[in-house]
Design an enzyme around this catalytic site. Structure first.
Site, PDB file in Angstrom:
ATOM      1  N   GLY A 231      69.124  -0.529 156.286  1.00  0.00           N
ATOM      2  CA  GLY A 231      70.168  -1.271 155.590  1.00  0.00           C
ATOM      3  C   GLY A 231      70.577  -0.585 154.296  1.00  0.00           C
ATOM      4  O   GLY A 231      69.941   0.373 153.851  1.00  0.00           O
ATOM      5  N   CYS A 259      63.320   2.875 157.568  1.00  0.00           N
ATOM      6  CA  CYS A 259      64.268   3.141 156.499  1.00  0.00           C
ATOM      7  C   CYS A 259      64.187   2.075 155.394  1.00  0.00           C
ATOM      8  O   CYS A 259      63.216   2.024 154.677  1.00  0.00           O
ATOM      9  CB  CYS A 259      65.681   3.285 157.077  1.00  0.00           C
ATOM     10  SG  CYS A 259      66.836   4.084 155.935  1.00  0.00           S
ATOM     11  N   ASN A 301      68.854   8.516 156.405  1.00  0.00           N
ATOM     12  CA  ASN A 301      69.992   8.051 155.617  1.00  0.00           C
ATOM     13  C   ASN A 301      69.463   7.113 154.546  1.00  0.00           C
ATOM     14  O   ASN A 301      69.371   5.917 154.747  1.00  0.00           O
ATOM     15  CB  ASN A 301      71.009   7.325 156.508  1.00  0.00           C
ATOM     16  CG  ASN A 301      72.129   6.700 155.701  1.00  0.00           C
ATOM     17  OD1 ASN A 301      72.295   6.987 154.525  1.00  0.00           O
ATOM     18  ND2 ASN A 301      72.891   5.825 156.332  1.00  0.00           N
ATOM     19  N   HIS A 349      64.599   7.611 161.032  1.00  0.00           N
ATOM     20  CA  HIS A 349      65.173   6.790 162.099  1.00  0.00           C
ATOM     21  C   HIS A 349      64.702   7.220 163.483  1.00  0.00           C
ATOM     22  O   HIS A 349      65.293   8.114 164.097  1.00  0.00           O
ATOM     23  CB  HIS A 349      66.701   6.855 162.047  1.00  0.00           C
ATOM     24  CG  HIS A 349      67.299   6.129 160.888  1.00  0.00           C
ATOM     25  ND1 HIS A 349      67.754   4.841 160.966  1.00  0.00           N
ATOM     26  CD2 HIS A 349      67.481   6.505 159.603  1.00  0.00           C
ATOM     27  CE1 HIS A 349      68.204   4.453 159.785  1.00  0.00           C
ATOM     28  NE2 HIS A 349      68.049   5.455 158.945  1.00  0.00           N
ATOM     29  N   GLU A 351      65.107   5.643 166.154  1.00  0.00           N
ATOM     30  CA  GLU A 351      66.109   5.231 167.150  1.00  0.00           C
ATOM     31  C   GLU A 351      67.290   6.196 167.202  1.00  0.00           C
ATOM     32  O   GLU A 351      68.273   5.957 167.914  1.00  0.00           O
ATOM     33  CB  GLU A 351      66.618   3.824 166.815  1.00  0.00           C
ATOM     34  CG  GLU A 351      67.773   3.734 165.837  1.00  0.00           C
ATOM     35  CD  GLU A 351      67.415   4.143 164.417  1.00  0.00           C
ATOM     36  OE1 GLU A 351      68.342   4.351 163.623  1.00  0.00           O
ATOM     37  OE2 GLU A 351      66.214   4.249 164.096  1.00  0.00           O
TER      38      GLU A 351
END
Length: 378
Positions: A231, A259, A301, A349, A351
């Protein structure tokens, strides 16, 4: 006063201005300017909720070659505040493409700028840090002084509470593929589409809950595990999610975070967080596992990180824990493991779409954790 003579301008809060051509929608947009180093996967980047209120610079020079399709979105729409590229494709070429990137940006009102020297811009961000910025084009392209004033009046990323702005308003269920083995409650802080898909493939029925959910909302699902999603924003603002995590840890329900979820778990364990100079964004970032010594190439990210050192062991209100992973480039904390409660997290991440997939087995570890807990309690 001076008036820009080009079609568009990217204005940074330190006064640096990059001129270029309007790309996507025309108008004005404000946000934090950051760069991402992925050479592929721009559609996944643009639709990642973690980029909410950020103006994304693509370091890869050619963008838009494969157009835009209807399968690769990581959420229901483009999430970036603005977009900066060097050399946009004149004509997309891919069998799945339904429209050009330019058309997709324009249709969703995303203001962008092209023909920018993104190499110089990226070096500037690396040297001076991510900062507030604005993209201006069309009628919004006014004097340099007025544009800079608008940028400096915008909200900073530090202290920004953004998860609620991208979270689902209502809970929903993603069914398992095949037989349901486990039920998981996922706190949606900006969850990406590929996460439920990865869990569903492993027999997990996922109940996705709004970011403001309480422990009672979680327990109502009767979950075998709890997932904390990625998020946007400053993790220090997420007092409700941090308290929820503490309640889950106290009940020893298996927990997995990625994350933003890694930062939430860390703060629940007593660690601090800080804003990074320019963050980690891309699909080519090496992470070292402190236990095995193996390196995984990961998608990341994040502009905030947990305080800590590689391999650090520490005491928490829920027993012993340690820093399980760190970035091979700069030593940033990239993962946590708890020894006395069934919980772990990673900053990257697993995924990842459009890749890499080195870390995909972490979802299997979560399933194994739930299997062990189920065997212990039954």
């Amino acid at each position: 006063m001076t008036v820009a003579t080009t079609d568009a301008a990217l204005v940074l809060e330190d006064g640096r201005i990059f001129r270029g051509a309007a790309y996507g929608a025309r108008g004005r947009t404000l946000g934090e300017v950051v760069f991402t180093t992925g050479m592929t996967g721009y559609q996944e980047t643009l639709t990642d909720p973690s980029y909410h209120r950020q103006i994304v610079v693509q370091t890869a020079p050619q963008i838009g070659n494969t157009g835009w399709n209807d399968e690769d979105d990581e959420s229901d729409r483009i999430r970036v505040a603005g977009y900066v590229v060097r050399d946009p494709a004149r004509m997309p070429s891919n069998w799945r493409s339904t429209r050009s990137l330019d058309d997709a940006l324009a249709a969703q009102g995303v203001v962008g700028i092209a023909e920018v020297d993104t190499r110089t811009l990226t070096r500037h961000i690396r040297e001076h840090g991510a900062m507030r910025a604005g993209v201006f084009s069309g009628d919004a392209l006014v004097t340099d002084e007025a544009m800079l004033e608008a940028v400096r009046a915008s909200a900073p990323m530090k202290g920004a509470d953004l998860a609620g702005e991208v979270s689902t308003a209502e809970s929903y269920v993603v069914p398992a593929r095949g037989a349901t083995r486990f039920r998981v409650a996922a706190l949606d802080l900006g969850i990406k589409t590929n996460t439920p898909r990865q869990l569903a493939e492993r027999g997990v029925e996922l109940h996705v809950l709004p970011s403001g959910s309480t422990v009672d909302d979680v327990l109502a699902v009767a979950p075998d595990g709890v997932f904390l999603s990625n998020g946007p924003g400053d993790p220090e603002t997420q007092t409700a999610a941090i308290e929820l995590t503490r309640q889950v840890l106290g009940r020893e329900i298996p927990l997995f975070g990625i994350c933003f979820g890694n930062q939430i778990l860390g703060r629940a364990l007593g660690l601090g967080t800080y804003k990074m100079r320019f963050g980690h964004r891309g699909i080519n970032i090496p992470v070292l596992d402190a236990t095995t010594g193996r390196v995984a190439i990961t998608a990341q990210n994040h502009g905030f990180a947990l305080e800590g050192e590689p391999g650090q062991r520490f005491d928490s209100p829920f027993g012993k824990a340690h820093v399980s992973h760190h970035c091979a480039n700069d030593g940033t904390v990239e993962g946590l493991r708890c020894s006395d409660v069934p919980a772990f997290s990673v900053q990257y991440h697993p995924e990842a779409a459009a890749g890499p997939h080195d870390a995909a087995p972490l979802f299997d570890e979560f399933v194994t954790l739930m299997e062990a807990r189920h065997a212990q309690t039954h």
